[in-house]
Design a protein around this motif. Sequence first.
Motif, PDB file in Angstrom:
ATOM      1  N   SER A 390       0.840  -1.194   0.000  1.00  0.00           N
ATOM      2  CA  SER A 390       0.000   0.000   0.000  1.00  0.00           C
ATOM      3  C   SER A 390       0.874   1.242   0.000  1.00  0.00           C
ATOM      4  O   SER A 390       1.995   1.244   0.531  1.00  0.00           O
ATOM      5  CB  SER A 390      -0.919   0.021   1.220  1.00  0.00           C
ATOM      6  OG  SER A 390      -1.711  -1.149   1.264  1.00  0.00           O
ATOM      7  N   GLU A 391       0.342   2.314  -0.581  1.00  0.00           N
ATOM      8  CA  GLU A 391       1.117   3.556  -0.697  1.00  0.00           C
ATOM      9  C   GLU A 391       1.558   4.079   0.671  1.00  0.00           C
ATOM     10  O   GLU A 391       2.676   4.559   0.845  1.00  0.00           O
ATOM     11  CB  GLU A 391       0.281   4.612  -1.419  1.00  0.00           C
ATOM     12  CG  GLU A 391       1.018   5.923  -1.631  1.00  0.00           C
ATOM     13  CD  GLU A 391       0.182   6.937  -2.391  1.00  0.00           C
ATOM     14  OE1 GLU A 391       0.601   8.101  -2.444  1.00  0.00           O
ATOM     15  OE2 GLU A 391      -0.879   6.577  -2.935  1.00  0.00           O
ATOM     16  N   ASP A 392       0.693   3.975   1.683  1.00  0.00           N
ATOM     17  CA  ASP A 392       1.018   4.467   3.028  1.00  0.00           C
ATOM     18  C   ASP A 392       1.328   3.336   4.000  1.00  0.00           C
ATOM     19  O   ASP A 392       1.331   3.532   5.213  1.00  0.00           O
ATOM     20  CB  ASP A 392      -0.125   5.327   3.578  1.00  0.00           C
ATOM     21  CG  ASP A 392      -1.488   4.727   3.281  1.00  0.00           C
ATOM     22  OD1 ASP A 392      -1.557   3.486   3.147  1.00  0.00           O
ATOM     23  OD2 ASP A 392      -2.468   5.489   3.186  1.00  0.00           O
ATOM     24  N   GLY A 393       1.579   2.111   3.485  1.00  0.00           N
ATOM     25  CA  GLY A 393       1.939   0.993   4.340  1.00  0.00           C
ATOM     26  C   GLY A 393       0.830   0.518   5.246  1.00  0.00           C
ATOM     27  O   GLY A 393       1.076  -0.061   6.315  1.00  0.00           O
ATOM     28  N   TRP A 428      -4.713   5.834  11.807  1.00  0.00           N
ATOM     29  CA  TRP A 428      -5.066   4.544  11.195  1.00  0.00           C
ATOM     30  C   TRP A 428      -6.577   4.326  11.188  1.00  0.00           C
ATOM     31  O   TRP A 428      -7.122   3.734  10.256  1.00  0.00           O
ATOM     32  CB  TRP A 428      -4.368   3.403  11.935  1.00  0.00           C
ATOM     33  CG  TRP A 428      -2.897   3.351  11.628  1.00  0.00           C
ATOM     34  CD1 TRP A 428      -2.299   3.566  10.418  1.00  0.00           C
ATOM     35  CD2 TRP A 428      -1.859   3.085  12.563  1.00  0.00           C
ATOM     36  NE1 TRP A 428      -0.942   3.443  10.543  1.00  0.00           N
ATOM     37  CE2 TRP A 428      -0.634   3.148  11.831  1.00  0.00           C
ATOM     38  CE3 TRP A 428      -1.820   2.802  13.919  1.00  0.00           C
ATOM     39  CZ2 TRP A 428       0.602   2.935  12.436  1.00  0.00           C
ATOM     40  CZ3 TRP A 428      -0.590   2.580  14.507  1.00  0.00           C
ATOM     41  CH2 TRP A 428       0.617   2.651  13.794  1.00  0.00           C
ATOM     42  N   ASP A 429      -7.278   4.776  12.216  1.00  0.00           N
ATOM     43  CA  ASP A 429      -8.743   4.660  12.234  1.00  0.00           C
ATOM     44  C   ASP A 429      -9.360   5.432  11.066  1.00  0.00           C
ATOM     45  O   ASP A 429     -10.309   4.970  10.412  1.00  0.00           O
ATOM     46  CB  ASP A 429      -9.306   5.194  13.553  1.00  0.00           C
ATOM     47  CG  ASP A 429      -9.218   4.161  14.666  1.00  0.00           C
ATOM     48  OD1 ASP A 429      -9.032   2.974  14.359  1.00  0.00           O
ATOM     49  OD2 ASP A 429      -9.326   4.555  15.846  1.00  0.00           O
ATOM     50  N   LYS A 430      -8.789   6.605  10.833  1.00  0.00           N
ATOM     51  CA  LYS A 430      -9.299   7.441   9.732  1.00  0.00           C
ATOM     52  C   LYS A 430      -9.076   6.753   8.393  1.00  0.00           C
ATOM     53  O   LYS A 430      -9.985   6.696   7.544  1.00  0.00           O
ATOM     54  CB  LYS A 430      -8.595   8.800   9.765  1.00  0.00           C
ATOM     55  CG  LYS A 430      -9.101   9.783   8.739  1.00  0.00           C
ATOM     56  CD  LYS A 430      -8.386  11.125   8.894  1.00  0.00           C
ATOM     57  CE  LYS A 430      -8.864  12.131   7.842  1.00  0.00           C
ATOM     58  NZ  LYS A 430      -8.151  13.430   7.981  1.00  0.00           N
ATOM     59  N   LEU A 431      -7.887   6.193   8.193  1.00  0.00           N
ATOM     60  CA  LEU A 431      -7.594   5.480   6.934  1.00  0.00           C
ATOM     61  C   LEU A 431      -8.465   4.234   6.816  1.00  0.00           C
ATOM     62  O   LEU A 431      -8.960   3.922   5.716  1.00  0.00           O
ATOM     63  CB  LEU A 431      -6.124   5.067   6.913  1.00  0.00           C
ATOM     64  CG  LEU A 431      -5.095   6.140   6.521  1.00  0.00           C
ATOM     65  CD1 LEU A 431      -3.700   5.531   6.520  1.00  0.00           C
ATOM     66  CD2 LEU A 431      -5.408   6.741   5.164  1.00  0.00           C
ATOM     67  N   ARG A 432      -8.663   3.521   7.906  1.00  0.00           N
ATOM     68  CA  ARG A 432      -9.451   2.284   7.886  1.00  0.00           C
ATOM     69  C   ARG A 432     -10.881   2.584   7.432  1.00  0.00           C
ATOM     70  O   ARG A 432     -11.452   1.853   6.592  1.00  0.00           O
ATOM     71  CB  ARG A 432      -9.451   1.632   9.269  1.00  0.00           C
ATOM     72  CG  ARG A 432     -10.111   0.271   9.321  1.00  0.00           C
ATOM     73  CD  ARG A 432     -10.006  -0.352  10.696  1.00  0.00           C
ATOM     74  NE  ARG A 432      -8.638  -0.721  11.051  1.00  0.00           N
ATOM     75  CZ  ARG A 432      -7.885  -0.114  11.955  1.00  0.00           C
ATOM     76  NH1 ARG A 432      -8.376   0.922  12.630  1.00  0.00           N
ATOM     77  NH2 ARG A 432      -6.658  -0.525  12.179  1.00  0.00           N
TER      78      ARG A 432
END
Length: 438
Positions: A390-393, A428-432
Amino acid sequence: MSDSDGLFGGGFFEADAPRPLADRLRPKTLEEVVGQDHLLGEEGPIRRMIDQGRLTSMILWGTPGCGKTTMARLLADQTDLAFEPLSAVFSGVADLRKVFDRARDRRMGGKGTCLFVDEIHRFNKAQQDGFLPYVEDGTVILVGATTENPSFELNAALLSRCQVFVLNRLDEEALNLMVGRAEDLEGRPIPLNAEARASLLGMADGDGRYLLNMVEALYALGISKPMDRDELAKVVQRRLPVYDKGQDSHYNLMSALHKSLRGSDCDAALYWFGRMLAGGEDPLYIARRLIRFAYEDIGMADPAAAVQALAGWDTYKRLGSPEGELALTQVVIYLATAPKSNAAYKAFKTCQRVAKDTGSLAPPKHILNAPTKMMKDLGYGADYAYDHDSEDGFSGQNFFPETMKRENFYQPVERGFEREIRKRLDYWDKLRKKRNQS
């Protein structure tokens, strides 16, 4: 005349025999007992018993030298009971039977018996059970004395038939009063200046009997010029702090150290740490508890706390005492002044509870390895997203069991390093949420 009635048993010359100062100053009435007004004052529960002319079986719990034996004897005197003293250290079942037989005979004659058992916690379970029928039917009024926590050392059945009264450790005012009585009896002041007198009270550590023994030793020196504190230290030994590594004080002081650290009170923590060392506690036991504290009460708020605690433990094991104790002192200071969080501890307790509640839920198939063709055919590893691709790991995939809703076990606080962790989790919650919506 038998020996027990004559020279060898406390007969003709007993009154002329030398008696220790502590014995000569033993209170003659309950009003003379010092430091226990909460029990013997006008509103005290034991005073009310005396005023009402009744006495019930009781356990007197207190530190050495606070007056337990004296109180028991005076209680018997003021209630017109025969006084039967026993020490659990020197007595056995045969001695108890003799006491119970005498008490039964007295009862038939209309007189009651106060059975005083010093260090009652030393009796085993069977011996303690032996008291029960005689306490229940009133053959004896039991007054037990103990320096240990009755909740741990006495049978529940015996405790249920007795009231437990906690005696105070003698404070400076009470000890001063005892010294004053000794001076009145001797007709002269103790040979100490004001500073040395205060030091003497500290040396007693709340033990009135020990204090009077020291006072008697000072009078025996036969000096007239008051000594200072340094001179006093040369002739009188300081009483070691009351501390039993296997009993109540062991846990009380550890609790005091732990809670002082949790409360970020560095000086109080150092005091209790010093008390434990002075009492002979194993420094390695303290070191282990400091490591536990680092993980339980600091956690990720300062991850270096656990490293410091482990380093202190390792240093002590390498250097030993007394050099290694400086390392533990540094650990105490570090832990007391570190930011606090129990978020990791709470997360552990919560995940343990949820794991038990949810049983044997299987992991989602996409995060399972598929080393065989059959497992691949069953869907093992299918659609797994390799996070580093993934681009942001961060793939944002679900790693909980498929039938279980997501839980937030770890809730970092806004203190120390956990502030940074909170930012990471929020990111990470926001990305999820974003990945799951797309």
